[in-house]
Design a protein around this motif. Structure first.
Motif, PDB file in Angstrom:
ATOM      1  N   ARG A 193      15.214 -18.068 -78.162  1.00  0.00           N
ATOM      2  CA  ARG A 193      15.362 -17.038 -79.191  1.00  0.00           C
ATOM      3  C   ARG A 193      14.158 -17.004 -80.140  1.00  0.00           C
ATOM      4  NH1 ARG A 193      20.715 -15.270 -79.187  1.00  0.00           N
ATOM      5  NH2 ARG A 193      22.174 -16.681 -78.116  1.00  0.00           N
ATOM      6  N   VAL A 194      13.536 -18.157 -80.334  1.00  0.00           N
ATOM      7  CA  VAL A 194      12.393 -18.242 -81.250  1.00  0.00           C
ATOM      8  C   VAL A 194      11.271 -17.311 -80.802  1.00  0.00           C
ATOM      9  CG1 VAL A 194      10.607 -19.774 -82.178  1.00  0.00           C
ATOM     10  CG2 VAL A 194      12.956 -20.609 -81.916  1.00  0.00           C
ATOM     11  N   ALA A 195      11.004 -17.279 -79.494  1.00  0.00           N
ATOM     12  CA  ALA A 195       9.912 -16.451 -78.968  1.00  0.00           C
ATOM     13  C   ALA A 195      10.155 -14.972 -79.255  1.00  0.00           C
ATOM     14  CB  ALA A 195       9.763 -16.682 -77.466  1.00  0.00           C
ATOM     15  N   PHE A 196      11.389 -14.524 -79.172  1.00  0.00           N
ATOM     16  CA  PHE A 196      11.691 -13.110 -79.426  1.00  0.00           C
ATOM     17  C   PHE A 196      11.638 -12.765 -80.912  1.00  0.00           C
ATOM     18  CE2 PHE A 196      13.627 -13.871 -75.250  1.00  0.00           C
ATOM     19  CZ  PHE A 196      13.025 -12.850 -74.532  1.00  0.00           C
ATOM     20  N   LEU A 197      12.016 -13.718 -81.765  1.00  0.00           N
ATOM     21  CA  LEU A 197      11.870 -13.500 -83.208  1.00  0.00           C
ATOM     22  C   LEU A 197      10.398 -13.367 -83.581  1.00  0.00           C
ATOM     23  CD1 LEU A 197      14.529 -15.974 -84.640  1.00  0.00           C
ATOM     24  CD2 LEU A 197      14.597 -13.476 -84.761  1.00  0.00           C
ATOM     25  N   VAL A 198       9.547 -14.205 -82.977  1.00  0.00           N
ATOM     26  CA  VAL A 198       8.104 -14.104 -83.203  1.00  0.00           C
ATOM     27  C   VAL A 198       7.602 -12.730 -82.776  1.00  0.00           C
ATOM     28  CG1 VAL A 198       5.848 -14.977 -82.449  1.00  0.00           C
ATOM     29  CG2 VAL A 198       7.668 -16.577 -83.038  1.00  0.00           C
ATOM     30  N   GLY A 199       8.104 -12.236 -81.654  1.00  0.00           N
ATOM     31  CA  GLY A 199       7.694 -10.922 -81.173  1.00  0.00           C
ATOM     32  C   GLY A 199       8.047  -9.803 -82.136  1.00  0.00           C
ATOM     33  N   ALA A 200       9.225  -9.881 -82.725  1.00  0.00           N
ATOM     34  CA  ALA A 200       9.633  -8.857 -83.691  1.00  0.00           C
ATOM     35  C   ALA A 200       8.708  -8.852 -84.906  1.00  0.00           C
ATOM     36  CB  ALA A 200      11.078  -9.104 -84.128  1.00  0.00           C
ATOM     37  N   LEU A 201       8.309 -10.045 -85.360  1.00  0.00           N
ATOM     38  CA  LEU A 201       7.390 -10.138 -86.506  1.00  0.00           C
ATOM     39  C   LEU A 201       5.993  -9.631 -86.135  1.00  0.00           C
ATOM     40  CD1 LEU A 201       8.430 -13.649 -87.921  1.00  0.00           C
ATOM     41  CD2 LEU A 201       8.945 -11.400 -88.900  1.00  0.00           C
ATOM     42  N   LEU A 202       5.537  -9.943 -84.932  1.00  0.00           N
ATOM     43  CA  LEU A 202       4.216  -9.485 -84.494  1.00  0.00           C
ATOM     44  C   LEU A 202       4.154  -7.958 -84.390  1.00  0.00           C
ATOM     45  CD1 LEU A 202       3.262 -12.083 -81.715  1.00  0.00           C
ATOM     46  CD2 LEU A 202       2.226 -11.834 -83.984  1.00  0.00           C
ATOM     47  N   SER A 203       5.275  -7.331 -84.103  1.00  0.00           N
ATOM     48  CA  SER A 203       5.301  -5.864 -84.018  1.00  0.00           C
ATOM     49  C   SER A 203       4.940  -5.230 -85.355  1.00  0.00           C
ATOM     50  CB  SER A 203       6.683  -5.387 -83.562  1.00  0.00           C
ATOM     51  OG  SER A 203       6.942  -5.811 -82.250  1.00  0.00           O
ATOM     52  N   LEU A 204       5.333  -5.876 -86.442  1.00  0.00           N
ATOM     53  CA  LEU A 204       4.968  -5.365 -87.774  1.00  0.00           C
ATOM     54  C   LEU A 204       3.460  -5.473 -87.990  1.00  0.00           C
ATOM     55  CD1 LEU A 204       7.879  -6.877 -89.921  1.00  0.00           C
ATOM     56  CD2 LEU A 204       7.653  -4.545 -89.008  1.00  0.00           C
ATOM     57  N   VAL A 205       2.850  -6.551 -87.473  1.00  0.00           N
ATOM     58  CA  VAL A 205       1.399  -6.709 -87.566  1.00  0.00           C
ATOM     59  C   VAL A 205       0.706  -5.602 -86.770  1.00  0.00           C
ATOM     60  CG1 VAL A 205      -0.560  -8.212 -87.034  1.00  0.00           C
ATOM     61  CG2 VAL A 205       1.582  -9.199 -87.872  1.00  0.00           C
ATOM     62  N   GLY A 206       1.190  -5.341 -85.561  1.00  0.00           N
ATOM     63  CA  GLY A 206       0.610  -4.291 -84.737  1.00  0.00           C
ATOM     64  C   GLY A 206       0.734  -2.923 -85.382  1.00  0.00           C
ATOM     65  N   LEU A 207       1.852  -2.674 -86.018  1.00  0.00           N
ATOM     66  CA  LEU A 207       2.056  -1.402 -86.711  1.00  0.00           C
ATOM     67  C   LEU A 207       1.040  -1.224 -87.831  1.00  0.00           C
ATOM     68  CD1 LEU A 207       3.838   1.125 -87.129  1.00  0.00           C
ATOM     69  CD2 LEU A 207       5.248  -0.262 -88.667  1.00  0.00           C
ATOM     70  N   TRP A 208       0.786  -2.284 -88.571  1.00  0.00           N
ATOM     71  CA  TRP A 208      -0.183  -2.231 -89.676  1.00  0.00           C
ATOM     72  C   TRP A 208      -1.594  -1.952 -89.142  1.00  0.00           C
ATOM     73  CZ3 TRP A 208      -4.224  -5.773 -90.820  1.00  0.00           C
ATOM     74  CH2 TRP A 208      -4.865  -5.529 -92.033  1.00  0.00           C
ATOM     75  N   VAL A 209      -1.968  -2.599 -88.045  1.00  0.00           N
ATOM     76  CA  VAL A 209      -3.308  -2.408 -87.476  1.00  0.00           C
ATOM     77  C   VAL A 209      -3.488  -0.975 -86.994  1.00  0.00           C
ATOM     78  CG1 VAL A 209      -4.845  -3.067 -85.583  1.00  0.00           C
ATOM     79  CG2 VAL A 209      -3.598  -4.829 -86.846  1.00  0.00           C
ATOM     80  N   ARG A 210      -2.468  -0.399 -86.404  1.00  0.00           N
ATOM     81  CA  ARG A 210      -2.579   0.943 -85.845  1.00  0.00           C
ATOM     82  C   ARG A 210      -2.673   2.029 -86.916  1.00  0.00           C
ATOM     83  NH1 ARG A 210       1.028   0.972 -80.231  1.00  0.00           N
ATOM     84  NH2 ARG A 210      -0.669   0.046 -79.008  1.00  0.00           N
ATOM     85  N   ARG A 211      -2.340   1.705 -88.126  1.00  0.00           N
ATOM     86  CA  ARG A 211      -2.447   2.708 -89.189  1.00  0.00           C
ATOM     87  C   ARG A 211      -3.891   3.138 -89.416  1.00  0.00           C
ATOM     88  NH1 ARG A 211       0.345   0.825 -94.559  1.00  0.00           N
ATOM     89  NH2 ARG A 211      -0.401   2.900 -95.142  1.00  0.00           N
ATOM     90  N   GLY A 212      -4.858   2.289 -89.030  1.00  0.00           N
ATOM     91  CA  GLY A 212      -6.262   2.610 -89.235  1.00  0.00           C
ATOM     92  C   GLY A 212      -6.920   3.352 -88.083  1.00  0.00           C
ATOM     93  N   ALA A 213      -6.148   3.693 -87.059  1.00  0.00           N
ATOM     94  CA  ALA A 213      -6.737   4.361 -85.891  1.00  0.00           C
ATOM     95  C   ALA A 213      -7.033   5.827 -86.186  1.00  0.00           C
ATOM     96  CB  ALA A 213      -5.782   4.260 -84.702  1.00  0.00           C
ATOM     97  N   GLN A 214      -8.074   6.366 -85.528  1.00  0.00           N
ATOM     98  CA  GLN A 214      -8.406   7.781 -85.620  1.00  0.00           C
ATOM     99  C   GLN A 214      -7.788   8.520 -84.436  1.00  0.00           C
ATOM    100  OE1 GLN A 214     -12.651   8.076 -85.678  1.00  0.00           O
ATOM    101  NE2 GLN A 214     -12.866   7.330 -87.762  1.00  0.00           N
ATOM    102  N   GLU A 215      -7.344   9.734 -84.696  1.00  0.00           N
ATOM    103  CA  GLU A 215      -6.770  10.559 -83.631  1.00  0.00           C
ATOM    104  C   GLU A 215      -7.856  10.982 -82.641  1.00  0.00           C
ATOM    105  OE1 GLU A 215      -4.654  11.972 -81.124  1.00  0.00           O
ATOM    106  OE2 GLU A 215      -3.499  11.390 -82.895  1.00  0.00           O
TER     107      GLU A 215
END
Length: 435
Positions: free
Chosen positions: A202-224
């Motif tokens: 279960r720990v690995a999947f909890l880590v994945g959920a938290l990493l998704s928030l990091v990925g979301l933050w990084v993608r905010r800077g992308a250009q269309e």
């Protein structure tokens, strides 16, 4: 305009930005994609630990929980065509960034749901139902991710660099897989097998959920990357790519069939194949998988650069013919020895690079920009669902039925089919991409 000025003008990033922004585009796509695939692959690496927690055993048959968990793995793949179609349509209508944001939110939510899936002993049938729902959400997400990120990466590339940028689709995918494999291996090393089965997975999947928030933050800077002309034009219909480009849609299926079975066999199922067919140690198989994935990630940019120099077609033909001839002998070489599995897995990775390094570029070069994401997303994801997602289940089923030797032939035949398709492909590496 001089030739130098013409090249400089063409080499501008989307929306008139300077070429330096291409690195930011690459990072935005790659980081988010890595997180997406960490969440997706954690399931396959940890299935051997949580299978008996979520599924009941069949009478006297210890393979039933593992087969059930791989069946759910395959079910998630069958949501991928729907994700490819829906998220691809969003990418074509609303822009690539909008689709990429939605896919990573869905993946994080699915990963969190897997982490809190109850046990069968505590809740009965609710346990597999929750797991299936989580996997369906993740399948929807990852189907759309490939469609959106493929178009985003290739459209962000400069002239003569589409192959290189294309290779980062699988660089980032492999990094996500490495994170999943490495996390699983680390947990297996730190915890007992009982602890891993009870709560460690279960720990690995909890880590994945938290990493998704990091990925979301990084993608905010992308250009269309979708052009202003396309954004102001009439929006394409949901099935426009299938209706107007049926030949191209079938071509994507043929391009993908051999690649997806080889990819999921060598990068996902091979550790389990070694466990159930050669008695390989669970922890050691995860370690071998991690080492071979590092090797695989390093190969991808080299393959992409090579395709920009000599073309996509030679790499595709080398990959397909190599697996058609060598899949059977390579899989028969797998024993319970550490070096045996490592060499077999790395040899397959070299051949596989001929497909993975150029797949995004080849797919993007098939369709015009207006319907590119949806045009790629549906046929690609459908083919992956039919042949890639079912690979672990088919391989395990062959073993249970007493015909384990048939699975390598299954891989070889599909690669031979794709080889015939590659022979018919035109070379597109020198053609200008319609953006």
């Amino acid at each position: 305009m001089s030739s130098a000025e013409h090249i400089a003008e063409e080499d501008r990033a989307p929306d008139g930005a300077r070429p330096a922004s291409r690195l930011r585009q690459l990072a935005a796509a790659s980081v988010g994609n890595a997180v997406e695939w960490y969440d997706w692959y954690a399931y396959s690496f940890l299935a051997v630990y949580f299978a008996e927690q979520v599924f009941p055993k069949g009478t006297g048959d210890s393979m039933v929980p593992l087969l059930s968990s791989f069946a759910v793995f395959a079910v998630g793949f069958f949501m991928r065509p729907i994700g490819g179609l829906l998220m691809g349509a969003i990418a074509d209508r609303r822009g690539r960034r909008a689709a990429l944001t939605l896919t990573i939110l869905l993946m994080g939510g699915g990963s969190l749901l897997v982490a809190v899936t109850p046990s069968y002993a505590a809740t009965g049938l609710l346990a597999p139902v929750v797991l299936v729902i989580a996997r369906l959400v993740q399948g929807l997400s990852v189907g759309g991710e490939f469609a959106a990120s493929t178009t985003f990466l290739v459209e962000s590339a400069g002239p003569g660099r589409r192959g290189l940028f294309s290779s980062f689709q699988y660089v980032s995918t492999t990094i996500g897989q490495l994170l999943a494999s490495g996390t699983a291996a680390l947990l297996a090393a730190l915890l007992s097998e009982r602890q891993m089965g009870e709560w460690g997975w279960r720990v690995a999947f909890l880590v994945g959920a938290l990493l998704s928030l990091v990925g979301l933050w990084v993608r905010r800077g992308a250009q269309e990357t979708r052009s202003e002309v396309d954004r102001t034009a009439a929006r394409p219909g949901l099935f426009e790519a299938l209706r107007r480009y049926p030949r191209q849609s079938l071509l994507i299926c043929g391009i993908t069939a051999g690649g997806t079975i080889a990819y999921y066999t060598w990068t996902t199922y091979l550790p389990t194949f070694a466990q159930v067919n050669a008695g390989f140690d669970k922890g050691d198989s995860l370690t071998v998988g991690t080492l071979s994935l590092v090797f695989f990630a390093l190969l991808q940019p080299l393959g992409g650069l090579l395709s920009d120099r000599i073309g996509r077609k030679p790499l595709l033909l080398g990959f397909a013919l190599g697996f058609a001839v060598l899949a059977v002998p390579l899989l028969h070489l797998v024993t319970d020895a550490f070096l045996s599995l490592l060499l077999v897995q790395c040899a397959g990775m070299v051949l596989l690079t001929g497909y993975t390094a150029v797949a995004a570029a080849v797919n993007a070069e098939v369709f015009p920009a207006r319907v590119r994401a949806a045009g790629i997303g549906f046929p690609y994801s459908l083919t992956v669902a039919l042949f890639g997602g079912t690979a672990p289940y088919v391989g395990t089923w062959f073993k249970q039925a007493g015909h384990a030797d048939l699975f390598p032939w299954y891989v070889a035949v599909l690669c031979l089919v794709s080889f015939c398709v590659y022979l018919t492909l035109p070379e597109t590496s020198r053609q200008k991409l319609d953006n």
